[in-house]
Design an enzyme around this catalytic site. Structure first.
Site, short mmCIF file in Angstrom:
data_model
loop_
_atom_site.label_atom_id
_atom_site.label_comp_id
_atom_site.label_asym_id
_atom_site.label_seq_id
_atom_site.Cartn_x
_atom_site.Cartn_y
_atom_site.Cartn_z
N ALA A 286 66.52 34.70 98.05
CA ALA A 286 67.66 35.59 98.31
C ALA A 286 68.14 36.22 96.99
CB ALA A 286 68.80 34.82 98.96
N GLU A 287 68.10 37.53 96.96
CA GLU A 287 68.63 38.28 95.80
C GLU A 287 69.96 38.86 96.28
OE1 GLU A 287 66.38 38.55 93.23
OE2 GLU A 287 64.55 38.03 94.31
N MET A 288 71.03 38.53 95.58
CA MET A 288 72.34 38.93 96.09
C MET A 288 73.14 39.78 95.10
SD MET A 288 72.48 35.26 97.89
CE MET A 288 74.13 34.77 97.56
N SER A 495 65.40 33.83 91.42
CA SER A 495 64.05 34.41 91.37
C SER A 495 64.06 35.66 90.50
CB SER A 495 63.59 34.75 92.77
OG SER A 495 64.63 35.42 93.45
#
Ligand SMILES: NC(=O)c1ccc[n+]([C@@H]2O[C@H](COP(=O)([O-])OP(=O)(O)OC[C@H]3O[C@@H](n4cnc5c(N)ncnc54)[C@H](O)[C@@H]3O)[C@@H](O)[C@H]2O)c1
Ligand SMILES: N[C@@H](CCC=O)C(=O)O
Length: 516
Positions: A286-288, A495
């Protein structure tokens, strides 16, 4: 012909008359395709549904760009089952061969670069340069991940034992869901999807509802590149409606998500629950969001700092996870730098994104427009408005670049991601105080420091808690392969896209030990 080493894609100079003409032609071509309808793609089937997602131009919401069929839960079942069938064959294709599909797709995208850029101008409200940069980044991801897969296809080096042969290699996970955002509608979607595919997985791709037509063109490019059917299944749908179903489905092996903190945390939580019939722990990438800051001290080049802050704050209307939404300036130079930032900002022209003369286009939709004005209202009541803050004429969702000074550390505007053209300027006592304020957020995505002092640069490298720190430059515009991209803390699952490590998130290592 040998495959050349990776090099990032050059950008087009639109001040050159032939380039400008070519882009104008591309804009015309896109307009001639307005109103087309795009199907779901599941395996070899192209499915038209009655329900549609209608995509409009945020510069002029009356203008329909096109529509896509809308998947329901039965289509998700079908897409996952189809993906698993295709996986049985796809996982056996050697990594370097899978990479060739990406190189082919990159070549097609390169040939269609201006068309895709023009489509982004109309569907996402990107200016010409922002749109073309997004398409260039999509090509970069394809070229870069292809080469990374070739590297990772080599046997993993192991220590030799005396009495057996040991081998280790990477294998794919299975079938996963790709859930991208709308703000880098081709680059992020392409990066997320191609990473999962090139590593041997099959995917269901649910594009963001604001930019599904760009997603449909991507699916078509992958088909033209010869990707076997079932490897990429294209299932647009309303995230709030089918999102939970996809995430909790027992056949979903992994979820690759880029978007807001709120949705990312929900996905992470739901994915941790085991559904009946599920036999793995789902992997979530998950890139938030971000609440990114540029810190400026008294030794900095203030003109360069003003330029970096304005570009980072208002590029693509502040709708980048990397956008500078906080300028933290030490007291000694606060007033002078603030005046330079405001002066530059007042020169920015806002209007329809297809007009090359505009520096900024609209925000993405009415919901974003209302949300951003909510923050502007808060700023008017709790800080000092320096410029912007008004509504603008025109059909589109236009918001002028807006600056609030004297924003209190810890306050709403200093803490929450606005995701729009609103900059909070914060006064710090000194360098130490500035760094402390910068770190006082739960996010940790990008940040910049403007200083001439070497020891402060090193201190920031050590103590500024962000995944991407920039020194004496803007905090946006990461280049694939040069600036592995991704944040700390609530900005995601640690990530790094466009890095040598990224593909490992879509694989697991298998070891075979054999005695003869
Ligand atoms: N860290 C990064 O690299 C990065 C990059 C781009 C954008 N972002 C962040 O993305 C956000 C903006 O994008 P957005 O508005 O598209 O975000 P969003 O969270 O609203 O939506 C992202 C995607 O999730 C889907 N979705 C919505 N609800 C869902 C649910 N319940 N289950 C599954 N999927 C669901 C949406 O349809 C969309 O495809 C910002 O917070 C920005 O900072 C982060
Ligand atoms: N990678 C982009 C930001 C992506 C998020 O929206 C940048 O570096 O500006």
């Amino acid at each position: 012909m040998a495959i050349k080493p990776y090099h990032y894609e050059p950008l087009t100079d639109f001040s050159v008359p032939e380039n400008r003409k070519a882009m104008e032609e591309a804009l015309r071509e896109v307009r001639s395709q307005f109103g087309l309808s795009y199907p779901l793609v599941i395996g070899a089937d192209r499915i038209d549904t009655e329900k549609k997602i209608v995509s409009v131009n945020p510069s002029n919401p009356q203008q329909v760009i096109g529509s896509v069929s809308k998947a329901d839960t039965s289509h998700i079942d079908m897409a996952l089952e189809t993906g698993w069938k295709a996986f049985a064959q796809w996982k056996k294709v050697p990594g370097p061969m899978r990479a060739r599909y990406l190189y082919k797709a990159a070549a097609i995208m390169r040939r269609r670069k201006l068309f895709l850029s023009a489509l982004e101008v109309y569907e996402a409200g990107k200016t010409w340069t922002e749109a073309e940069a997004d398409v260039a980044e999509a090509i970069d991801f394809l070229e870069y991940y292809g080469r990374q897969m070739e590297r990772l296809s080599e046997p993993v080096p192991l220590i030799p034992l005396d009495d057996e042969e040991d081998r280790a290699f990477y294998v794919p996970l299975g079938v996963g869901a790709i859930i991208p955002p709308w703000n880098f509608p081709l680059a992020i979607l392409t990066g997320m999807t191609s990473a999962a595919i090139v590593t041997g997985n099959c995917v269901i791709l649910k594009p963001a509802s604001a930019t599904p037509i760009i997603g449909a063109h991507f699916a078509e490019i992958m088909r033209e590149a010869g990707l076997p059917s079932g490897v990429l299944n294209f299932v647009p749908g309303d995230g709030g409606t089918i999102g939970d179903y996809i995430v909790t489905h027992p056949l979903t092996r992994f979820i690759s998500f880029t978007g807001s903190r709120e949705v990312g945390l929900r996905i992470n939580q739901l994915a941790a629950q085991v559904s009946p019939g599920q036999k793995w722990i789902k992997r979530v990438v998950a890139e938030m969001g971000g609440k990114d800051a540029i810190v400026v001290d008294e030794t900095a080049d203030l003109d360069a700092a003003a330029e970096g802050i304005v570009t980072s704050a208002f590029g693509f209307q502040g709708q980048k996870c990397s956008a500078c939404s906080r300028a933290i300036i030490v007291d000694d130079v606060y007033d002078l730098l603030l005046s330079k930032i405001v002066e530059r900002t007042k020169k920015l022209r806002v209007g329809p994104a297809d007009n090359l003369n505009n520096h900024m286009g609209p925000v993405i939709d009415e919901k974003a427009y209302e949300k951003i004005f909510g923050y502007i209202q808060w700023g008017k009541e709790n800080a000092k408005l320096q410029t912007g803050g008004t509504t603008l004429d025109g059909e589109g969702y236009f918001i002028p670049p807006t600056i609030f000074s004297d924003v209190a550390p810890g306050s709403k505007l200093e803490q929450e991601e606005v995701f729009g053209p609103v900059l909070a300027v914060i006064r710090a006592k000194d360098w130490s105080d500035a760094l402390k304020i910068a770190n006082d957020t739960e996010y940790g995505l990008t940040g910049s420091v403007y200083t001439a002092r070497r020891e402060r640069i090193e201190q920031a490298a050590d103590e500024f808690e962000v995944g991407n720190l920039y020194i004496n430059r803007k905090c946006t515009g990461a280049i694939v392969g040069a600036h592995p991209f991704g944040g700390f803390n609530m900005s995601g699952t640690d990530s790094k896209t466009g890095s040598p490590d990224y593909l490992l998130l879509f694989m697991q290592m298998k070891v075979v030990a054999e005695r003869f």
